[in-house]
Enzyme design. Structure first.
Site: not given
Length: 284
Positions: A182-184
């Site tokens: 997730l995210c980066h």
């Protein structure tokens, strides 16, 4: 220090390094998460299957203006999904590329959140003394039902360029196991194309932290001390992955056995979905 201050805060452990500004932390962090319970009370009791966490072990990201961003694995994006995985009965191993400790963005730790605290207590020693990924590869990954790659800007440092991570992703793809990030963290998916003419994940749809925030609002509010060295979404698209989100809303997405989320807001939902996916596929 005023919470309206948008000037990045110096990290005196490194020359010209910075934490996010007080204002940005007031917008992006909180003492508790959105955790509201588990997705299921069902637990895996088989004893074999584990989840491999591949954590970032490099804290500093060198920005285009010569500053360092003091980053690491984001604690909510790491520990909240792990809480769901652990509570579903799966053991967790942690690995890093170097075998050195996984680094955390401790400034984002939600100090009043019991779910995050529970996961931290269960995995603290594993993050401080992780396996070296190449050693695990040599011994075999057969007992891992899933690989989980946390978020945090540090995932953009060494992971995307690692042949060891490429080989690990090959195993999870070939053996029809789960890949969770997730995210980066989806920066790590770029490793699947290291030394190749293409990326085997091309055509997969994902959610990821938006470039327009990293190169817009995150600079304006002082979350980052300068422009990042490269654009995450842009590189993922160049590798053939399809990004389904344009903003940060807590969105998650599953495409085949790849589960992704867009930000810390997605950590709770992704954790629920990951636990259910594990139980469905590796529950016996």
């Amino acid at each position: 220090m005023s919470t309206q201050d948008r000037t990045p805060t110096p990290d005196r452990s490194e020359d010209n390094a910075f934490y996010p500004s007080p204002y940005s932390l007031s917008q992006y962090t909180a003492p508790v998460t959105n955790f509201d319970g588990l997705a299921t009370e069902e637990k895996y009791t088989g004893g074999r299957w584990k989840v491999l966490v591949i954590a970032a072990d490099e804290r500093y990201m060198l920005m285009r203006n010569g500053t360092f961003f003091s980053t690491g694995n984001h604690p909510v994006e790491t520990l909240l999904p792990l809480h769901h995985i652990l509570e579903a009965g799966y053991r967790v191993d942690v690995a890093t590329l170097s075998g050195g400790p996984g680094k955390f963005e401790w400034w984002a730790y939600p100090r009043e959140d019991q779910a995050v605290a529970s996961a931290w207590e269960a995995t603290r020693e594993a993050f401080k003394a992780p396996h070296r990924l190449s050693t695990l590869l040599a011994s075999g990954l057969e007992d891992y039902a899933a690989v989980f790659i946390p978020g945090g800007h540090a995932a953009m440092n060494g992971l995307p360029h690692s042949a060891d991570l490429r080989d690990a992703l090959d195993f999870f793809l070939r053996e029809d196991r789960l890949i969770i990030t997730l995210c980066h963290g989806p920066a790590a998916l770029l490793a699947a194309g290291v030394g190749r003419g293409g990326n085997p994940l091309a055509g997969y749809r994902i959610t990821v932290f938006p470039d327009r925030l990293d190169f817009g609002a995150n600079l304006e509010i002082g979350y980052l001390p300068g422009e990042m060295p490269w654009r995450l979404g842009e590189k993922l698209r160049e590798a053939g992955l399809e990004i389904a989100n344009e903003d940060m809303t807590g969105a998650t997405l599953r495409d085949r056995n790849l589960l992704t989320g867009d930000s810390p807001l997605a950590a709770h939902r992704l954790g629920k979905e990951s636990a259910l996916a594990l139980l469905e596929k590796f529950g016996s």
